[in-house]
Scaffold this active site. Sequence first.
Site, PDB file in Angstrom:
ATOM      1  CE1 TYR A  98      -3.777   2.407   0.636  1.00 55.22           C
ATOM      2  CE2 TYR A  98      -2.441   3.278   2.435  1.00 55.22           C
ATOM      3  CZ  TYR A  98      -3.530   3.378   1.598  1.00 55.22           C
ATOM      4  OH  TYR A  98      -4.385   4.462   1.709  1.00 55.22           O
TER       5      TYR A  98
ATOM      6  CE  LYS B   6       1.870   4.863   8.299  1.00 54.62           C
ATOM      7  NZ  LYS B   6       0.442   4.942   8.552  1.00 54.62           N
TER       8      LYS B   6
ATOM      9  CG  ASP C 199       5.755   3.728   0.814  1.00 52.55           C
ATOM     10  OD1 ASP C 199       6.050   4.388   1.832  1.00 52.55           O
ATOM     11  OD2 ASP C 199       4.590   3.579   0.412  1.00 52.55           O
TER      12      ASP C 199
HETATM   13  N1  HOZ Z   1      -0.891   2.866   6.348  1.00 53.95           N
HETATM   14  C1  HOZ Z   1      -1.940   3.029   7.275  1.00 53.95           C
HETATM   15  C2  HOZ Z   1      -2.569   1.718   7.621  1.00 53.95           C
HETATM   16  N2  HOZ Z   1      -1.943   0.619   7.105  1.00 53.95           N
HETATM   17  C3  HOZ Z   1      -2.904   4.010   6.785  1.00 53.95           C
HETATM   18  C4  HOZ Z   1      -3.847   4.433   7.832  1.00 53.95           C
HETATM   19  C5  HOZ Z   1      -5.102   4.876   7.192  1.00 53.95           C
HETATM   20  O1  HOZ Z   1      -5.346   4.524   6.036  1.00 53.95           O
HETATM   21  O2  HOZ Z   1      -5.841   5.578   7.876  1.00 53.95           O
END
Ligand code: HOZ
Length: 427
Positions: A143, A266, A238
Amino acid sequence: MASLNQVFLQTAKEIIPGGVNSPVRAFGSVGSTPIFMKKAKGARLYDHDDKAYIDYVGSWGPMILGHAHDDVTKAIIDSATLGTSFGTATTAEIDLAKRVLEMMPNLEMLRLVNSGTEATMTALRLARAATSRNKLIKFAGCYHGHADSFLVKAGSGALTLGVPNSPGVTDSTAGDTLIADFNDIESVKKLIDQHPDEIAALILEPIIGNAGLIPPNKEFLIELRAITEEHGIILIFDEVMTGFRVDIAGAQSLYGIIPDLTTLGKVIGGGLPIGALGGKKTLMNQLAPAGPVYQAGTLSGNPLAVAAGLTTLNLLNTDVYQKLEKLAARLEEGIRENLGDLGLSFQYQRVGSMGCLFFTNRAVQNFDDAMTCDTDMFARYYQAMLSEGFYFPPSQFEAFFISMAHTSEDIERTIIANKKVLRTIRS
Ligand code: HOZ
């Protein structure tokens, strides 16, 4: 009588799609509804009934020092008294960029943005401009935020909700995103052979944290670096999730790989919204206004986010990662013992303070392996842990996080609750 959460959710759903501002907060995949939190301190979250939860989400990664850390809070307040947004250059941005480059020596320049999504989206545009090519390779289950090009076989909420290929992404955009299998170099070679001189970039989470947690084979990363270099493909790490989380210099230092571009978020915002893109000067200087590749943001380099981020990074040192490793290793040991005693099928995967408990008997090396998990079992486990007061990510396909605010006692309490819960769900 409806609980407070039910009342909040009903109201929220009338005016906020699904009642939440990010789908990962929805709890649907664990057969439940979101909890509305009131406050957080240290390793605890508190709901509106003042119930405390030991938190293993940590705002999905940023809270490495724990919630409302005194120094970070003070830095935010001090910064706010000087003004909350100038829309101008500030010296604090220089300080944060310097600190990031010092900690991640592979980076030569840094551009601050507002989120990880902005960082990856910019990295892709830059790679396309620099190579005059259009296509992108990503891995199934990774992701990279919610820009269109990345919502193809995506992990995190997209996977949890069953929309890894989101409606609204045009066929032509999705067609430029080629999907390979993580930890499988042959799948990458095949795509490169099929699309000679068409691939601008290869992006990956060096440790997948958005399909549960899936560590890379080091050899796979080494081969990826070699093959991308050979074919003039920009390698993008990433590290929004892993940056300053798994190691003081990120996953790239842990595995000894130098990517061309790195995306961050983050932890570098200390709990405030921020993202960043870093890399070699030759590439980074192509960004506007130094170069022609456009990227901008009203709130980019926001003074509050920069103050929180800089204070957080200044508190990170090797002792921090040693303590996190000790806590995380003990949690792993305790939970493995519990699962072993009960004869349940599982894979416990962990890198430093990030981890995941998969309910499957198959080794999890990629997205297809992760999909073999027993998500019903996970949902039952999840709900029982939650009612015991332990807040883990509400999806089998997310990683959990340990912070510096967790104590050995928190970890022991978690192991004991885990044993009780596993016993109940097995019977
Ligand atoms: N990367 C975060 C969760 N895997 C994203 C948090 C979100 O989408 O709010």
